[in-house]
Design a protein around this motif. Structure first.
Motif, PDB file in Angstrom:
ATOM      1  N   THR A 112       0.826  -1.211   0.000  1.00 30.52           N
ATOM      2  CA  THR A 112       0.000   0.000   0.000  1.00 30.52           C
ATOM      3  C   THR A 112       0.857   1.257   0.000  1.00 30.52           C
ATOM      4  OG1 THR A 112      -1.379  -1.297   1.500  1.00 30.52           O
ATOM      5  CG2 THR A 112      -2.123   0.936   1.005  1.00 30.52           C
ATOM      6  N   HIS A 113       0.465   2.200  -0.863  1.00 29.28           N
ATOM      7  CA  HIS A 113       1.088   3.524  -0.916  1.00 29.28           C
ATOM      8  C   HIS A 113       0.180   4.473  -0.119  1.00 29.28           C
ATOM      9  CE1 HIS A 113       3.132   6.803  -3.487  1.00 29.28           C
ATOM     10  NE2 HIS A 113       2.441   7.407  -2.560  1.00 29.28           N
ATOM     11  N   TYR A 114       0.759   5.164   0.852  1.00 26.76           N
ATOM     12  CA  TYR A 114      -0.028   6.118   1.643  1.00 26.76           C
ATOM     13  C   TYR A 114       0.463   7.530   1.365  1.00 26.76           C
ATOM     14  CZ  TYR A 114      -1.385   2.055   4.476  1.00 26.76           C
ATOM     15  OH  TYR A 114      -1.867   0.847   4.905  1.00 26.76           O
ATOM     16  N   ASP A 115      -0.470   8.420   1.045  1.00 21.71           N
ATOM     17  CA  ASP A 115      -0.132   9.835   0.969  1.00 21.71           C
ATOM     18  C   ASP A 115      -0.895  10.509   2.113  1.00 21.71           C
ATOM     19  OD1 ASP A 115       0.131  12.550   0.392  1.00 21.71           O
ATOM     20  OD2 ASP A 115       0.378  12.129  -1.753  1.00 21.71           O
ATOM     21  N   LEU A 116      -0.180  10.732   3.206  1.00 17.38           N
ATOM     22  CA  LEU A 116      -0.823  11.180   4.447  1.00 17.38           C
ATOM     23  C   LEU A 116      -0.508  12.659   4.671  1.00 17.38           C
ATOM     24  CD1 LEU A 116       0.320   8.046   6.483  1.00 17.38           C
ATOM     25  CD2 LEU A 116      -1.909   8.383   5.384  1.00 17.38           C
ATOM     26  N   SER A 117      -1.543  13.502   4.594  1.00 17.62           N
ATOM     27  CA  SER A 117      -1.331  14.955   4.672  1.00 17.62           C
ATOM     28  C   SER A 117      -0.808  15.398   6.031  1.00 17.62           C
ATOM     29  CB  SER A 117      -2.634  15.675   4.353  1.00 17.62           C
ATOM     30  OG  SER A 117      -3.582  15.410   5.369  1.00 17.62           O
ATOM     31  N   THR A 118      -0.960  14.536   7.041  1.00 19.72           N
ATOM     32  CA  THR A 118      -0.558  14.918   8.398  1.00 19.72           C
ATOM     33  C   THR A 118      -0.264  13.698   9.261  1.00 19.72           C
ATOM     34  OG1 THR A 118      -1.277  16.072  10.399  1.00 19.72           O
ATOM     35  CG2 THR A 118      -3.001  15.029   9.092  1.00 19.72           C
ATOM     36  N   ASP A 119       0.594  13.891  10.257  1.00 23.57           N
ATOM     37  CA  ASP A 119       0.801  12.816  11.241  1.00 23.57           C
ATOM     38  C   ASP A 119      -0.167  12.974  12.418  1.00 23.57           C
ATOM     39  OD1 ASP A 119       2.242  15.079  11.973  1.00 23.57           O
ATOM     40  OD2 ASP A 119       4.151  14.050  12.227  1.00 23.57           O
ATOM     41  N   GLN A 120      -1.066  13.959  12.307  1.00 23.10           N
ATOM     42  CA  GLN A 120      -2.120  14.178  13.300  1.00 23.10           C
ATOM     43  C   GLN A 120      -3.390  13.528  12.770  1.00 23.10           C
ATOM     44  OE1 GLN A 120      -2.098  16.395  16.236  1.00 23.10           O
ATOM     45  NE2 GLN A 120       0.098  16.011  16.136  1.00 23.10           N
ATOM     46  N   LEU A 121      -3.382  12.203  12.697  1.00 26.99           N
ATOM     47  CA  LEU A 121      -4.465  11.489  12.010  1.00 26.99           C
ATOM     48  C   LEU A 121      -4.926  10.286  12.823  1.00 26.99           C
ATOM     49  CD1 LEU A 121      -5.986  11.380   9.214  1.00 26.99           C
ATOM     50  CD2 LEU A 121      -4.173   9.836   8.446  1.00 26.99           C
ATOM     51  N   GLY A 122      -6.248  10.190  13.002  1.00 24.30           N
ATOM     52  CA  GLY A 122      -6.790   9.020  13.689  1.00 24.30           C
ATOM     53  C   GLY A 122      -6.440   9.020  15.169  1.00 24.30           C
ATOM     54  N   THR A 123      -6.414   7.828  15.748  1.00 27.48           N
ATOM     55  CA  THR A 123      -6.006   7.671  17.143  1.00 27.48           C
ATOM     56  C   THR A 123      -4.514   7.935  17.203  1.00 27.48           C
ATOM     57  OG1 THR A 123      -7.707   5.993  17.455  1.00 27.48           O
ATOM     58  CG2 THR A 123      -5.914   6.041  19.061  1.00 27.48           C
ATOM     59  N   GLN A 124      -4.103   8.906  17.997  1.00 27.05           N
ATOM     60  CA  GLN A 124      -2.680   9.230  17.926  1.00 27.05           C
ATOM     61  C   GLN A 124      -2.071   9.648  19.257  1.00 27.05           C
ATOM     62  OE1 GLN A 124      -0.927  12.448  17.004  1.00 27.05           O
ATOM     63  NE2 GLN A 124      -2.652  13.828  17.262  1.00 27.05           N
ATOM     64  N   LEU A 125      -0.759   9.782  19.231  1.00 26.75           N
ATOM     65  CA  LEU A 125       0.008  10.226  20.392  1.00 26.75           C
ATOM     66  C   LEU A 125       0.738  11.499  19.989  1.00 26.75           C
ATOM     67  CD1 LEU A 125       1.102   9.751  23.267  1.00 26.75           C
ATOM     68  CD2 LEU A 125       2.877   8.317  22.284  1.00 26.75           C
ATOM     69  N   ASP A 126       0.372  12.610  20.610  1.00 23.49           N
ATOM     70  CA  ASP A 126       1.021  13.908  20.360  1.00 23.49           C
ATOM     71  C   ASP A 126       2.314  13.981  21.147  1.00 23.49           C
ATOM     72  OD1 ASP A 126      -0.550  15.375  18.673  1.00 23.49           O
ATOM     73  OD2 ASP A 126      -1.507  16.587  20.220  1.00 23.49           O
ATOM     74  N   PRO A 127       3.478  14.038  20.484  1.00 23.21           N
ATOM     75  CA  PRO A 127       4.683  14.336  21.261  1.00 23.21           C
ATOM     76  C   PRO A 127       4.740  15.856  21.429  1.00 23.21           C
ATOM     77  CG  PRO A 127       5.271  14.027  18.974  1.00 23.21           C
ATOM     78  CD  PRO A 127       3.771  13.884  19.049  1.00 23.21           C
ATOM     79  N   PRO A 128       5.440  16.365  22.461  1.00 26.37           N
ATOM     80  CA  PRO A 128       5.449  17.825  22.656  1.00 26.37           C
ATOM     81  C   PRO A 128       6.032  18.593  21.476  1.00 26.37           C
ATOM     82  CG  PRO A 128       6.895  16.708  24.248  1.00 26.37           C
ATOM     83  CD  PRO A 128       6.113  15.655  23.562  1.00 26.37           C
ATOM     84  N   ALA A 129       6.880  17.955  20.640  1.00 25.05           N
ATOM     85  CA  ALA A 129       7.470  18.645  19.488  1.00 25.05           C
ATOM     86  C   ALA A 129       6.430  19.093  18.467  1.00 25.05           C
ATOM     87  CB  ALA A 129       8.517  17.756  18.812  1.00 25.05           C
ATOM     88  N   HIS A 130       5.185  18.646  18.581  1.00 31.92           N
ATOM     89  CA  HIS A 130       4.131  19.123  17.687  1.00 31.92           C
ATOM     90  C   HIS A 130       4.000  20.653  17.796  1.00 31.92           C
ATOM     91  CE1 HIS A 130       0.407  19.596  15.627  1.00 31.92           C
ATOM     92  NE2 HIS A 130      -0.395  19.445  16.642  1.00 31.92           N
ATOM     93  N   TRP A 131       4.204  21.188  19.004  1.00 34.67           N
ATOM     94  CA  TRP A 131       4.108  22.641  19.227  1.00 34.67           C
ATOM     95  C   TRP A 131       5.431  23.251  19.685  1.00 34.67           C
ATOM     96  CZ3 TRP A 131      -0.799  25.386  21.307  1.00 34.67           C
ATOM     97  CH2 TRP A 131      -1.945  24.885  20.663  1.00 34.67           C
ATOM     98  N   ALA A 132       6.295  22.443  20.312  1.00 33.27           N
ATOM     99  CA  ALA A 132       7.478  22.982  20.983  1.00 33.27           C
ATOM    100  C   ALA A 132       8.737  22.267  20.486  1.00 33.27           C
ATOM    101  CB  ALA A 132       7.322  22.822  22.489  1.00 33.27           C
ATOM    102  N   PRO A 133       9.488  22.900  19.539  1.00 30.72           N
ATOM    103  CA  PRO A 133      10.602  22.205  18.866  1.00 30.72           C
ATOM    104  C   PRO A 133      11.768  21.832  19.772  1.00 30.72           C
ATOM    105  CG  PRO A 133      10.514  24.525  18.210  1.00 30.72           C
ATOM    106  CD  PRO A 133       9.276  24.259  18.995  1.00 30.72           C
ATOM    107  N   ASN A 134      11.811  22.358  20.982  1.00 27.62           N
ATOM    108  CA  ASN A 134      12.897  21.963  21.890  1.00 27.62           C
ATOM    109  C   ASN A 134      12.553  20.717  22.704  1.00 27.62           C
ATOM    110  OD1 ASN A 134      13.555  25.103  21.536  1.00 27.62           O
ATOM    111  ND2 ASN A 134      15.412  23.953  22.060  1.00 27.62           N
ATOM    112  N   TYR A 135      11.351  20.232  22.559  1.00 29.11           N
ATOM    113  CA  TYR A 135      10.958  19.008  23.261  1.00 29.11           C
ATOM    114  C   TYR A 135      10.904  17.829  22.288  1.00 29.11           C
ATOM    115  CZ  TYR A 135       9.960  21.327  27.701  1.00 29.11           C
ATOM    116  OH  TYR A 135      10.079  21.984  28.890  1.00 29.11           O
ATOM    117  N   PRO A 136      10.881  16.581  22.813  1.00 27.44           N
ATOM    118  CA  PRO A 136      11.008  15.390  21.956  1.00 27.44           C
ATOM    119  C   PRO A 136       9.954  15.238  20.853  1.00 27.44           C
ATOM    120  CG  PRO A 136      11.429  14.789  24.226  1.00 27.44           C
ATOM    121  CD  PRO A 136      10.938  16.225  24.241  1.00 27.44           C
ATOM    122  N   ALA A 137      10.440  14.773  19.696  1.00 24.38           N
ATOM    123  CA  ALA A 137       9.579  14.325  18.605  1.00 24.38           C
ATOM    124  C   ALA A 137       9.152  12.884  18.909  1.00 24.38           C
ATOM    125  CB  ALA A 137      10.336  14.390  17.284  1.00 24.38           C
ATOM    126  N   ILE A 138       8.306  12.319  18.049  1.00 28.76           N
ATOM    127  CA  ILE A 138       7.746  10.987  18.329  1.00 28.76           C
ATOM    128  C   ILE A 138       8.841   9.917  18.454  1.00 28.76           C
ATOM    129  CG2 ILE A 138       7.324  10.258  15.913  1.00 28.76           C
ATOM    130  CD1 ILE A 138       4.807   9.820  18.792  1.00 28.76           C
TER     131      ILE A 138
END
Lengths: 329, 329
Positions: A112-138
């Motif tokens: 399957t090829h996925y073209d996903l417009s965002t990683d904010q999709l479905g049931t998810q886990l927000d890492p703080p880097a979503h808003w704050a670049p000095n904190y951890p990404a996923i």
């Protein structure tokens, strides 16, 4: 090992030769036999390292009989998503040489090829880097984000009367009056039953939805030291500046969004398994949450209750649905 | 509840009225008091359901002190992937109205757009539907695929001498001689140390790599009833028709591919947590495998040993690297 055994054999032969009387031979046997047995058993023991199997025992005694309930929405191109991200599309994977999709019929497999417009999709886990670049990404969350005690705080009755109701500190204290103090390091999910209408795309457009008050988030993190909280809607609250999410992510806290099936989980006593792929620098996580509930719980399935390996064969084959843009049966 | 209490009160008032003598009143009190106490305590008990907290105790006594080791590769646009799938790209999520990417500076948040040429990418879980459309897709696996005993069978010494070495039944029996019979329902990972060169893109092009013999797969599934096996390379074996993968997927068995860090895990005694997003009709799974090892194990981290909530603040902020096509620090 061999050298040691030869040496022992040599010593015994030597002693045997000098023990002329039968009674001396008997005495020699009585003395030597236990020594020999201890030696052999310790030699065999050294070959078998003593594994620590205590976690396997925990699995066999507790986790195997537990009831497993999926708290995750299935991701399709049609699920509710914030209008600011646009839509995502699925397609069959294509052979770059021919430009043609791989098919079961021609190639013996599909992907399957996925073209996903965002990683904010479905049931998810927000890492703080979503808003704050000095904190951890996923991909920077520690591996201890794996399994935790799960608390479910119910506000669905209040939401029935007021669709914009937000979890308060009073709701948390009411839960604690019934079940005891929230253990530090837990995951706390807020049950609002908002997800019962999923995957109605209208859900993403509603201005009023059940949220979590900033005071409740602060209480859970600062007074109870939870790992993270989670909610059913796609946002934490309905304030104009999203004050709850802002406070969480700018202070290094993660959060779960789009959680499902909280009506199938006990308010206290379950564990939650937390899984998400590890995309470098990812600002959201396509997450999997599975609740592990006590063995006598009324919902869920246990290991060995259903066919798992081999998995059951379906009468209808999977095939690509052009209109839905997804593989279906 | 209220109705019951009023009824009791009414009865007591009625009896009290008819008990004229002080001695009768005393007798009445002696008879009624215990009955009343039992009733009240049972009523209070009904208000406080007795939670089954045994799984929380399991967490506090065993899982919290365990050592967590990530067995997952980080997904980037540069990781090794089969040439037949082409490459995948990451980009910042874009505002569909303006066509401009969201940035921390302008919008206060960022998100990620993924264009993934295949769901057979990185550390993953192959559902049988990858090859066999009548068997489950990734979203159809049961929720009991969550946590299992983990077996690690080492073949890395043989692979050092022969890079194309494949796991045999003899290797499995040798493991069992040391650690005992493989428990049914376990996950069995084959340690070859092939992943030590990851993410060298050359890895995906090599014709010779450590594999798993079909006889070994059949033994693990038919004689030992494991849940699934996993290996470090991107394919199960080096036979021309991929006979191992063909047998597995056409018989309803899943498998893990691209597994990492097996040199950090005990051969027996760990558990593995299995997580993957739930894409409808998906034929591969971007998976997360975390090993949960005994508390005295030399590798991994335990809960509370590292900052988890809040997460630690990094000196360098995340930012988009145009050349690498991914967010970095």
């Amino acid at each position: 090992m061999k050298t040691n055994l030869s040496y022992i054999k040599y010593c015994l032969q030597f002693l045997w030769k000098f023990a002329s009387q039968p009674s001396t031979k008997l005495l020699l046997t009585v003395i030597c036999l236990p020594v020999l047995l201890v030696f052999i058993s310790s030699a065999v023991g050294a070959k078998q390292p003593s594994d620590d199997l205590s976690l396997w025992q925990v699995y066999q005694r507790s986790l195997q009989q537990a009831k497993y309930v999926d708290l995750t929405h299935t991701i399709t191109p049609q699920i509710p998503v914030w209008v600011g991200f646009g839509s995502s599309t699925f397609a069959p994977s294509v052979n770059p040489k021919t430009g043609k999709p791989y098919t079961y019929k021609t190639d013996g497999f599909e992907a399957t090829h996925y073209d996903l417009s965002t990683d904010q999709l479905g049931t998810q886990l927000d890492p703080p880097a979503h808003w704050a670049p000095n904190y951890p990404a996923i991909d920077e969350l520690p591996p201890t984000y794996t399994i935790r005690p799960l608390i479910v705080i119910p506000i669905q009755d209040k939401v029935t009367k007021n669709p914009g109701y937000h979890l308060s500190v009073a709701d948390i204290l009411e839960w604690e009056k019934k079940h005891g103090k929230i253990p530090a390091g837990s995951v706390v999910f807020v049950r609002s039953d908002w997800s019962k209408e999923w995957p109605n795309p209208e859900l993403a457009k509603r201005k009023q939805f059940p949220g979590v008050k900033l005071e409740a988030l602060k209480f859970l993190h600062l007074q109870r030291q939870i790992l993270f909280h989670g909610h059913e809607p796609l946002d934490t609250d309905t304030t104009p500046n999203l004050e709850g999410e802002a406070w969480l992510l700018h202070n290094g806290y993660a959060q779960a969004e789009g959680v499902a099936n909280l009506d199938k989980i006990p308010e206290a006593g379950a564990l939650v398994a937390i899984g998400y792929p590890k995309f470098q620098g990812g600002t959201g996580g396509y997450a999997r949450y599975i609740a592990i509930c006590p063995p006598n719980w009324k919902y869920g399935v246990s290991v060995n209750q259903i066919p798992e390996s081999p998995l059951p064969k379906a009468a209808k084959p999977l095939h690509w649905d052009e209109k839905l843009g997804v593989r279906v049966r």
